[in-house]
Scaffold this active site. Structure first.
Site, PDB file in Angstrom:
ATOM      1  N   HIS A 179      22.944   4.713  15.293  1.00 63.88           N
ATOM      2  CA  HIS A 179      22.367   5.805  14.509  1.00 63.88           C
ATOM      3  C   HIS A 179      22.517   5.544  13.011  1.00 63.88           C
ATOM      4  CE1 HIS A 179      22.457   8.265  18.180  1.00 63.88           C
ATOM      5  NE2 HIS A 179      23.728   7.941  18.321  1.00 63.88           N
ATOM      6  N   GLU A 183      28.406   9.513  14.745  1.00 61.36           N
ATOM      7  CA  GLU A 183      28.414  10.261  16.003  1.00 61.36           C
ATOM      8  C   GLU A 183      29.854  10.552  16.406  1.00 61.36           C
ATOM      9  OE1 GLU A 183      26.203   8.577  19.288  1.00 61.36           O
ATOM     10  OE2 GLU A 183      27.542   9.474  20.772  1.00 61.36           O
ATOM     11  N   GLU A 427      36.011  23.494  15.903  1.00 67.76           N
ATOM     12  CA  GLU A 427      35.423  23.594  14.562  1.00 67.76           C
ATOM     13  C   GLU A 427      35.164  22.178  14.089  1.00 67.76           C
ATOM     14  OE1 GLU A 427      38.204  25.525  11.919  1.00 67.76           O
ATOM     15  OE2 GLU A 427      38.299  27.348  13.116  1.00 67.76           O
TER      16      GLU A 427
END
Ligand SMILES: *[C@@H]1O[C@H](CO)[C@@H](O)[C@H](O)[C@H]1NC(C)=O
Ligand SMILES: *[C@@H]1O[C@H](CO)[C@@H](O)[C@H](O)[C@H]1NC(C)=O
Ligand SMILES: *[C@@H]1O[C@H](CO)[C@@H](O)[C@H](O)[C@H]1NC(C)=O
Ligand SMILES: *[C@@H]1O[C@H](CO)[C@@H](O)[C@H](O)[C@H]1NC(C)=O
Length: 474
Positions: A179, A183, A427
């Site tokens: 990518h 990731e 989170e």
């Protein structure tokens, strides 16, 4: 009359989960209601019998059939709790404002989002939607699994991060790819094997597991450009994936190896790999994204058996982080495990995370961050209010599989609404370090008169504020 009313109110508040399970511990609140009781419209509130106290919300009970009020006539003392509709579908009615749904509504969605239907009076102004249920995402079905995403088109305020859920059947692969962005993965269930190389050609292979055998799961991180693949092992695999760009679906973000080769003249591919074109007659002409394996790999824990001898050596810093080997940071109402590149996971330069465990009725304290927070509910039910500044705020209700974003600097809390079940969520931040600011800590460390004057409370009260971050309050 007054003491009786205040006791009843406290019993009801305790049931609501807003105060605490034990009202006797809340003397100040009792005094407050004793003082303010006359201003609160009397309601025939009572403690429901133990067998039926499954609700956490204020709920009126009626002594006699003929005194039953219409729902629209009920104005419970409004301290911002989730509106109660006596187990019926929520209606857009609160504090004498609003009216019933007169035609139709999606009652299942309403029931999951009572704060959208009848928001607490503290909500104000226009705050965009900050929540996305993965159940609303299109699911791509593939041979060997499925994938569904939340990108910026689903949740426009989430600019830093996008998320996805990926399922692999036993032994299926997420094909070789890379990518433009980083990731991060959190193993939601099952077992798998990841493999990658870094920019010096050093290789990495490692097994990863979900929250099995009572332990916390593994996390992995691949820096931008690092090519990788994932194979499920015998249990199959489901992963929460995070990418460090909200616009993750844009062209130029994800690159599959088979897709690349299918769009390169075969003669070039053959010359590149130094093989005869005839060897390449069967390579795929369409990228499979997910594919089944032809041979069972060595079982969980035997990754090294598949490792190829690498003349460059191994990557110096692992791509996998074992949450079960990290100590909890205990808090009065739960615990947290923070992972970031500065503290304990050096490779994770663009992603910091916190796994948060909130005990029943617990509260992730009022706080804010210096980055967008992206979150994902793993289990339990939560309620959060996002304060967007400028007298605007909006309250959201969460269930498992919900993702959400609190844009940078928005003040927020997350309350576990359940008196029995924990709330577990993660989170995430596009940051090298986890950073938060606690409202309580801030006020505790300011000159007391400054706080007392602003909030019109006593110095004695200010002195009780905790000087340490509480993280999760009981
Ligand atoms: C993982 O999947 C198994 C089989 O469906 C299920 O029993 C288990 O509860 C799942 N675990 C988690 C953590 O969701
Ligand atoms: C969980 O425990 C079982 C039985 O002890 C073991 O076979 C399995 O490998 C363990 N799973 C993980 C992910 O450690
Ligand atoms: C490629 O393979 C074909 C078929 O096996 C063979 O006829 C040909 O000579 C080979 N070409 C080269 C350059 O080796
Ligand atoms: C401060 O609070 C008291 C009640 O505790 C109230 O009487 C007073 O008006 C308040 N002062 C201001 C400036 O709001």
């Amino acid at each position: 009359m007054l003491p009786r009313l205040s006791q009843l109110l406290l019993a009801a508040l305790a049931l609501s989960g807003v105060v605490s399970a034990d009202p006797s511990g809340d003397e100040e609140l009792r005094d407050f209601f004793a003082r303010e009781g006359a201003a609160v419209k009397p309601l025939n509130l009572g403690r429901r019998s133990a067998a039926t106290t499954q609700t956490r919300h204020l709920r009126p009970t009626y002594e006699r059939e003929e005194t039953i009020l219409k729902k629209r006539d009920i104005t419970p003392p409004d301290i911002g709790q989730v509106a109660d509709f006596g187990g019926q579908d929520p209606e857009p009615i609160r504090n004498g404002a609003g009216d019933t749904f007169f035609a139709n509504s999606n009652h299942e969605i309403d029931a999951q989002n009572p704060d959208n239907v009848a928001a607490p009076p503290t909500d104000a102004g226009t705050v965009p939607n900050l929540k996305w249920s993965m159940s609303l995402s299109h699911t791509r079905l593939l041979k060997g699994g499925w994938v569904r995403e939340q990108t910026i088109t689903d949740l426009p305020p989430s600019k830093d991060l996008a998320g996805a859920e990926l399922r692999l059947s036993p032994f299926a692969y997420r094909e070789l790819h890379w990518h433009r962005v980083a990731e991060w993965g959190y193993i939601l269930n099952g077992t798998g094997r990841i493999s990658a190389i870094d920019d010096s050609g050093r290789s990495y292979i490692s097994d990863v597991h979900g929250p099995s055998n009572g332990s916390d799961p593994d996390i992995y991180y691949f820096p931008p450009g690092v090519p990788h693949s994932i194979q499920a092992l015998d249990q199959g695999l489901e992963i929460l994936l995070i990418f460090t760009d909200g616009n993750f679906d844009a062209t130029g973000t994800t690159f599959m190896l088979s897709d690349w080769l299918a769009h390169t003249p075969l003669e070039i591919v053959a010359q590149n790999f130094g093989v005869n074109v005839s060897e390449l007659g069967g390579i795929p002409q369409k990228d499979p994204y997910i594919l089944k394996s032809t041979v069972e790999p060595p079982p969980f824990g035997h990754a090294s058996e598949q490792a190829v001898a690498d003349p460059q050596g191994d990557v110096p810093s692992p791509y996998v982080f074992h949450l079960d080997q990290q100590k909890k940071t205990n808090a009065p109402g739960g615990w947290v495990k923070i992972q970031d590149s500065v503290t304990n996971f050096p490779v994770s330069k663009q992603l910091a995370s916190a796994l948060v465990f909130v005990e029943p009725n617990g509260l992730r304290e009022l706080h804010w961050h210096i980055n967008d927070e992206w979150l994902y509910i793993i289990s339990g039910h939560g309620r959060a209010t996002a304060f967007a500044g400028g007298s605007t705020a909006r309250t959201f209700d969460f269930q498992p599989g919900d993702s959400a974003v609190f844009p940078v600097s928005y003040g927020h809390y997350i309350k576990n609404l359940s008196p029995t079940e924990p709330l577990i969520y993660v989170e995430l931040f596009k940051a090298e370090k986890f950073v938060d600011f606690s409202a309580t800590q801030w006020l505790a460390l300011m000159p007391r008169q400054v706080v007392a004057d602003l909030l019109n409370i006593s110095i004695a009260t200010v002195e009780t504020f905790k000087k340490e971050k509480q993280i999760v309050i009981a």
